[in-house]
Design a protein around this motif. Sequence first.
Motif, PDB file in Angstrom:
ATOM      1  N   ALA A 123       2.747  -1.721   5.619  1.00  0.00           N
ATOM      2  CA  ALA A 123       2.328  -1.439   4.244  1.00  0.00           C
ATOM      3  C   ALA A 123       2.227  -2.688   3.371  1.00  0.00           C
ATOM      4  O   ALA A 123       1.621  -2.642   2.306  1.00  0.00           O
ATOM      5  CB  ALA A 123       3.297  -0.449   3.597  1.00  0.00           C
ATOM      6  N   ASP A 144       0.866  -1.176   0.000  1.00  0.00           N
ATOM      7  CA  ASP A 144       0.000   0.000   0.000  1.00  0.00           C
ATOM      8  C   ASP A 144       0.906   1.229   0.000  1.00  0.00           C
ATOM      9  O   ASP A 144       1.538   1.550   1.014  1.00  0.00           O
ATOM     10  CB  ASP A 144      -0.894  -0.007   1.244  1.00  0.00           C
ATOM     11  N   GLU A 164       0.239   4.188   0.102  1.00  0.00           N
ATOM     12  CA  GLU A 164      -0.203   5.230   1.035  1.00  0.00           C
ATOM     13  C   GLU A 164       0.412   5.023   2.415  1.00  0.00           C
ATOM     14  O   GLU A 164       0.521   5.969   3.200  1.00  0.00           O
ATOM     15  CB  GLU A 164      -1.737   5.210   1.167  1.00  0.00           C
ATOM     16  N   LEU A 165       0.803   3.791   2.713  1.00  0.00           N
ATOM     17  CA  LEU A 165       1.360   3.477   4.031  1.00  0.00           C
ATOM     18  C   LEU A 165       2.881   3.374   4.027  1.00  0.00           C
ATOM     19  O   LEU A 165       3.514   3.525   5.073  1.00  0.00           O
ATOM     20  CB  LEU A 165       0.772   2.159   4.551  1.00  0.00           C
TER      21      LEU A 165
END
Length: 74
Positions: free
Chosen positions: A59, A8, A10-11
Amino acid sequence: MSYRVGVDAELCISSGRCVAERPDVFRFDDDELAEVVPGAPEPADDAAVALARGCPSGAISLVDPATGAEIDVD
Ligand code: SF4
């Protein structure tokens, strides 16, 4: 069938741990965020869990391809 590995973006905090440990599976994109190398080999399930647990920001996700369920590595 092995767990499907994902990141991810975003993480990801760009720690580089996954890239250092498995450069055949992970690489950095142009924004220095980890991504799965296209066509990468699938790590053994225990290795995939260790990689996911080792990510400092959580993530890395694992999905059981047989059920589509996300694996809880906590
Ligand atoms: S270990 Fe996690 S935070 Fe570090 S680069 Fe990989 S996905 Fe990003």
